[in-house]
Scaffold this active site. Sequence first.
Site, PDB file in Angstrom:
ATOM      1  CB  ILE A   1      18.005  70.360  46.055  1.00 31.75           C
ATOM      2  CG1 ILE A   1      17.686  70.912  47.440  1.00 31.75           C
ATOM      3  CG2 ILE A   1      19.452  70.656  45.679  1.00 31.75           C
ATOM      4  CD1 ILE A   1      18.412  70.208  48.572  1.00 31.75           C
ATOM      5  CD  GLU A   2      13.589  71.257  39.885  1.00 26.93           C
ATOM      6  OE1 GLU A   2      13.640  70.894  38.696  1.00 26.93           O
ATOM      7  OE2 GLU A   2      12.523  71.394  40.509  1.00 26.93           O
TER       8      GLU A   2
END
Length: 334
Positions: A157-158
């Site tokens: 999750i970036e």
Amino acid sequence: MKTNPKRLGVLGALTAALLAAGGTLGATAMEVSGPRAAAPQGAVEKLAGAPYLYLGWGDPQDATTVMSKTGVSAFTMAFMLSSGGCTPAWDGQRPLTGGVDERTIDAIKAAGGQVQISFGGWSGNKLGPSCSSPEEFAGAVQQVIDAHGPDVVDFDIENTDELEDYAVQDRILQGIAIVKENNPGVQAVVTIPTSISGPGGAGARLVTRAAELGTPIDNYTVMTFDFGGSDMVADTISAARGLKDQLKAAHGWSDAEAYAHTGISGMNGVSDVGEITTPEQWTQIRDWANENGLTRFAYWAVNRDRGCEGGGVTSSCSGIAQEDLAFTRITAGF
């Protein structure tokens, strides 16, 4: 030349710079107050060192050849994306089954190895924003689990669409809880950006929010690169300690419990912002992770685990002088 798809474009660099500087992002209506749910307790399984292998980029190494040459027994296969709506596909375009990704996974398992499957990354269409509810997101993940039987699902999750949109961040966290309820034997990992002092802004919010929601995440992994480090050993350790302290505060864990939910994902050789991690430094980082009871150790990427010098980040070599597969051999020792 195609650059690292985990950190593609100016927006990615600006986001990384903001997080590295300890920047914060405004709260949204999705943030609610109230008592935190009980955190998951008990022993956490240590995962085998599992470098990322991305079959949609550069000149990927043959997985079973890498296994026989290095002793590595696990890979993190990247990336599971949306092929339109809430439908999963490798890289958003290669078929979920019947293609090179499935053949590679089957070969790894036949050779006695394990597979982690990574959802997300920096570029491409993500399932988090494309699925309309936690249940729908969990259903997409379940399709992947049913198709490939991974030991681990890694939620990278970036991208701003997932990390900084708090409605989407919550959707993913709530979806992970459903996935874990339905697949208790599959380990759930979240991989997030970090500053040298630990996750900042939306990343710190994710750590706290997961505790509030009671999401049973087995391991929180910080991406210890692209944060402008100067001493990659000291700065990586500092980032991991920062995450450990955040996990302690969020869950009420001891140091040992927090480290048992902590992981490191580095970048071999030259990073997108010019940091350099050598095999010698990666060995020191691995030894520290082992000594402190961390439970996940990865790097981006096997594709780049070849020696070359100059020219910055490329898809097929590390940008430094090294023995081929040096980082993978080191990672196998985790």
